[in-house]
Every structure is written in C-alpha cells, then in structure tokens.
Design a protein around this motif. Structure first.
Motif, short mmCIF file in Angstrom:
data_model
loop_
_atom_site.label_atom_id
_atom_site.label_comp_id
_atom_site.label_asym_id
_atom_site.label_seq_id
_atom_site.Cartn_x
_atom_site.Cartn_y
_atom_site.Cartn_z
N GLU A 66 51.55 46.06 44.66
CA GLU A 66 50.59 47.09 45.07
C GLU A 66 49.46 46.42 45.84
N GLY A 125 57.42 54.62 44.16
CA GLY A 125 58.51 53.77 44.60
C GLY A 125 59.60 54.60 45.23
N TYR A 126 60.33 54.03 46.17
CA TYR A 126 61.44 54.74 46.81
C TYR A 126 62.36 53.76 47.50
N SER A 127 63.53 54.27 47.87
CA SER A 127 64.46 53.53 48.72
C SER A 127 64.56 54.29 50.04
N LEU A 133 58.00 49.26 46.18
CA LEU A 133 57.56 49.20 44.78
C LEU A 133 56.04 49.02 44.76
N ASN A 134 55.44 49.28 43.62
CA ASN A 134 54.05 48.89 43.35
C ASN A 134 54.08 48.16 42.02
N TRP A 135 54.50 46.89 42.06
CA TRP A 135 54.98 46.17 40.89
C TRP A 135 53.92 45.92 39.84
N ASN A 171 58.85 48.97 35.22
CA ASN A 171 59.11 48.50 36.57
C ASN A 171 60.47 47.83 36.70
N THR A 207 62.51 50.75 37.28
CA THR A 207 62.30 51.24 38.65
C THR A 207 63.07 50.39 39.65
N GLU A 244 65.90 52.04 42.03
CA GLU A 244 65.86 52.04 43.49
C GLU A 244 66.98 51.20 44.08
#
Length: 603
Positions: free
Chosen positions: A356, A364-366, A378-380, A386, A389, A393
C-alpha cells in the motif's frame, strides 16, 4: 508524543514490489500511439455501417475489424487504469484514465450500429453466409449471443446515443471512486501499541482484527464519522448509479435492472433468487456463529466492530509476502505442474503490485488483457487474510492466463459469473491444505477454522446481504422511492439486524456501511462472490480428495473462456449452478466446521 506512521509515497516503494507495466507498453508514448490508432480506427469503422448485410465477405471484414479494435482498446484502457490505480493523485494518469474512458465511450458510439444491423440478418441468410464464407463460423457463438438479445437491442441512433453517453452514465461510480480513494481524509487513531496511525481502508481492516476492544471501537467509530459527514453526497452518487441501471433496463425492455444485469452474463435471475432464499433459510447458522463469537470473546455486548477479531485469543499469524508465496505454491501443488509453473511466472515476473502506498487504489484485484500477462493489485499487510487474498487473486489470474492461451480473442474473456469460482476454489484449496498441515495442532486448527468460518460469513452471508440490499434499492427506486441517506441508513440497519441476529448490536455506524462499499457500483456483481464460494466448495473438495479427472475437468473450465454459456461451462466442471444443491452442500460444510470449532473450543 508518538509519531504518526505514514504510508510510503509511490516512488519510495521498492521496484521489486511493483508491477511491471512495460509489458503492456514500453512507454507512455507507445500508449499514445495505440490510443490514436483506436480513435482513427473507430471513425473508420463507423463508415462500414450499412454494409454487413450485403454479403458474407462484408460481415467478415466488419467483424474482424471490430475484434481488432476492441482488442487494442482493451490494452489502452487497462494500461491507463493500472497507471491511475497505482497512485490516484497523479494528474497525468488521472487524465490518461479519463481520456481512455472517453475513448471507450466514443468507440461504443462508433460501433453501436453493428448489433442492430446484425439483427436484421435472418437466420436463413446467416446460414447462407456461413456456407459462402466458412471463416465466419469462428464467430458463430458471438453472433448467436447477439441474436438471443434481439428484443433488447434498439435502433442504431438510440444505441449510438446510449453508447456515447457511457461516460455520463458512469459519473456516480467515478465520483465515488475519487471521493473514497483520494479526497476523503481519515483521522489518526491509536493502535494497540499506543502508536498513532492514520486510518486507511487497509489499516482499518487490520485494526478491526485487534484483540483490544478499545482499538476496534475507535477505528470503527472514527472511520464512519468521515462517511457520516459525506453521507448525503454518497447517497447521491449511489442513487445516480441505481437510476442509470433502472433507466437502461427500462429502455431495453427488461423486467428489472437485475434481469438486465444478469442477462449480460447469460445467467437466469433464478440463480440470484435461489441464493437469497437459500441464505435466508440458513441464517440460523449465522446467528449460531455470532452467539458463539459473543460467548468465546466473553463480552456482555457484542458489537459489529467485534466481528473480525480472532476467536482464538491472538492476532493473525504474521505471514510476509515471501512466506505467503511459498505457502500458496505448496497448497496449489494439487493443481498439477503446469498450473504451478504459471503461478511461478506470476510471483517471479512482477505481475503483482504488492504494498500500500499513498493514494493507491484500495482493495485488491486481478486485471489484464488478452495480449498482456495478468496483473494483481494488492495492498499488502502481513496476515492470514492477505495470504488468502494473494491466492484468491492468483486464481483469477490463472483463469485469465488459461483462457487467453486456449481461446481465440472473441472467446478469450470469461463471464463474471464464473470468475469468482476460480478465485474461491483456490481459497478452499488453501483451507484444506492448512487444516491438513496442522491436523495435530489444536491451536492452529482453531485459528484456521476460525478464519474459514469468518470467510464463509464474509463471502456467503455478507455478500448475499449486500446482494439483497442492492436488489432492494433498485426495486425501491423503480417504484419511485427517493434513495435518501436516511432511507438507506434505516433499510441497511434493519437488514443487518436480520442477518446477524439478536446476539450482536447493530450499531448506529453500521447503518452507513452502504456508503463505503464500492461493489454497490458494479451492477449486481457482488452476489457472484457468494455463488462462486459455494460452487468452489464442491470443486475444491473434488480436486483435493478426488482423482486426476477432477483436476482435468477443472482445467477445462479454466480454458473455456466464453466459448459456452457460464452454466454449461460449470456443468462440464462438475457443478450444476441452475439448481440449489451446491448451496446446500456449502452450508453442510460450514455447519460441519462450525461443529468442529465448537468441539475444539469446549475441549
């Protein structure tokens, strides 16, 4: 006084933890070249209007040109979106993304004549065209999908107006995105170590996991103080979005916005209705879990901010990004060597934007296109959530990889309806892996079961709650009910109380949760998290406990893209999603693991 911890600026993030967008375009100049090509190509394509019914060759040329332009536009759009999302404060990339959205609208207007004119070609004439030009058969399902929507596609001039107004129709979603990601300023709160930390969406989720009730309460109340200040503006942005959906559904002669949205993915509304009905039938399981949560935490009053802290008396185990990659790779060995090889490519090839930074898009997304590798945002944070996540993803990205590499462009994408199945199958595989790995460790089993039960609560129960609210506000708007902030506050609080039961207090703040959920802007998207998780339960069980045949069938699903209807694709994978059986199976698994967790707790 303790120093407030700030997120790093984008240029302070190590390059190895950022995605490599040069695999899309080597430079912004290369982007601009394709941007110009799409703009010119769209104008040229518009001049083909009136030709496709003349003969098979004309139809083939127009379809080939449409696919080539769409393919290049997707690449342009995704590059701009990813650049903007990595730092939404950069004017250059805000403008690039805005221009790309406008280009997409212009492209839509320039190509809007194609479907109405295609619909004028009779079935008998299409058969003649297939005979005259066999290359057209490569597009037969693409054409058939249009023919199935005959009654919902309008005249050329109306389609052109609707397509040209695409940028306007998306104004509610865009305004919400800018507010939520950039303009809303969140205060600092005290973490459990006494440090002042500035709230963000990512930090908020971590603080709600705190074992200190005061930390959870402060984070919860201060976050919603901000949304309360802007609730009327946010009600207006959401109302704009709902009215957009209802208007389009009405103009296109659908019975509802729900029917219009689901028809885009060839999904019958019965699937949506079955989900809400099925979950409502099993709310007693959620009530039982919430009551257990209150009992284990030993609280006189259980609040909504107490719903995410661990029930095993400690915070989430810490998993660094590197550790999480290793665990994910181990868990996914059951998918076979080819699948694992491509996961290595994702993990080692900078397909992932990890940490982040200030002004980075939340969540988060792909993403990606047919001509690029998939990308993961991601915003790890170093926790189990996570890790899940990451594997979630990765499931999306592998779905895209296999689909793109096994289908032609016109079928290389896949329905949103089947998308969440690939991601949540990975999650279920990880759960099975972890439970087996720690089968002789009661404390870790408690933690994994707790995580699974919370995950089920969040994915099946919570997302269905969102789906029910989304359907409600669309129906209310269609009836003429103004969607004021106070109206939605009350409706959401009542729904929350129904879902979670009497064991938890539906705090005043939770009535504002609708104001911060981006998925309410995604046009009946969110229900697919719940249907996907339920279907994935069956698939993961077959992969982990079955033979190679189940893995092969699953990979066939990943490779299918949109070459068949979503429900048919899933039938080939082994799950019939037109029937409620898969939902009932999911609730059986949930209840079994709830029983197991209760037994460990009593032990």
């Amino acid at each position: 006084m303790a120093k407030t911890q700030e997120l790093p600026l984008r240029n302070e993030v190590p390059e190895a933890l950022t995605w490599d967008l040069t695999t899309v375009y080597a430079s912004d100049e290369a982007f601009e070249s394709d941007f110009s090509d799409v703009k010119a190509g769209a104008e040229k394509f518009a001049k083909l209007s009136g030709t496709i019914a003349n003969n098979a060759a004309a139809l083939l040329k127009a379809t080939d040109d449409l696919m080539a332009l769409s393919r290049k536009l997707e690449k342009v759009y995704v590059y701009a979106q990813l650049k903007n999302d990595q730092d939404t404060s950069v004017d250059r990339y805000q403008a690039m993304y805005s221009r790309s959205e406008a280009l997409a609208a212009q492209f839509g207007a320039a190509t809007s004549w194609f479907e109405p004119e295609l619909l004028k070609i009779s079935d008998s004439k299409m058969q003649e065209f297939y005979q005259a030009e066999p290359k057209l058969t490569a597009y037969q399902r693409f054409f058939d999908q249009t023919f199935e929507r005959r009654q919902h596609i309008l005249e050329n001039n109306v389609e052109a107006v609707l397509a040209g107004a695409g940028d306007i129709f998306s104004s509610g979603e865009k305004t919400f995105g800018i507010l939520d990601n950039t303009d809303l300023s969140f205060p600092s709160v005290t973490d459990e170590n006494g440090n002042q930390v500035k709230l963000s969406q990512g930090v908020y989720s971590i603080l709600l996991e705190s074992t200190n009730p005061a930390v959870r309460k402060e984070a919860f109340q201060k976050l919603y103080q901000v949304y309360r200040q802007f609730q009327h503006t946010l009600a207006a942005t959401l109302t704009t979005n709902v009215k957009n959906h209802n208007f389009k559904a009405n103009v296109r002669h659908y019975n509802s916005a729900l029917e219009a949205a689901l028809s885009e993915n060839e999904v019958p509304t019965a699937v949506y209705d079955n989900l809400i009905q099925g979950v409502n039938r099993h709310l007693d399981l959620l009530h039982r879990y919430v009551a257990l949560r209150k009992r284990i935490l030993g609280l006189d009053e259980l609040h909504m901010y107490d719903m995410y802290t661990s029930l095993v008396g400690k915070k989430s185990p810490k998993y660094t990004f590197e550790q999480s990659k290793a665990i994910a790779l181990e868990a996914l060995q059951v998918m076979g060597p080819d699948y694992v090889k491509h996961v290595h490519e994702a993990f080692d090839g900078r397909w992932i934007d990890v940490v982040e930074n200030q002004f980075k898009r939340s969540g988060g997304y792909s993403s990606g296109t047919y001509d690029t590798n998939p990308f993961i945002l991601l915003n790890w944070k170093d926790n189990l959530d996570n890790l899940y996540t990451l594997i979630h993803e990765t499931g999306h990205s592998m779905h895209s990889y296999y689909s793109h590499h096994n289908q032609p462009y016109q079928y290389g994408d896949y329905s949103i309806f089947v998308a969440e199945i690939a991601s949540t199958t990975n999650e279920n595989i990880l759960t099975d892996y972890l439970l087996n790995k720690f089968k002789d460790d009661d404390e870790m089993k408690k933690f994994i079961l707790n995580y699974y039960l919370d995950g089920f609560k969040g994915t099946v129960f919570r997302q269905t709650q969102f789906a029910e609210f989304e359907q409600f506000i669309h129906e209310q708007d269609a009836k003429g009910q103004p969607l004021t902030a106070s109206f939605m506050d009350q409706a959401y609080r009542d729904l929350n109380a129904k879902y979670y039961g009497d064991a938890v207090i539906s705090d005043d703040e939770i009535s504002l949760e609708w104001a911060r959920i981006p998925h309410f802007y995604y046009n009946f998207y969110v229900y697919q998290y719940a249907t996907g998780f339920a279907a994935a339960s069956t698939l993961a069980d077959g992969i982990v406990n079955g033979g190679q045949e189940n893995v092969d069938r699953y990979l066939t699903y990943l490779k299918s893209g949109s070459s068949d209807t979503p429900t048919n694709v899933m039938k080939k994978a082994g799950v019939d999603m037109t029937q409620p059986d898969y939902l009932e199976k999911a609730f059986i698994i949930f209840e079994e693991r709830l029983n197991e967790f209760e037994a460990l707790y009593e032990k």
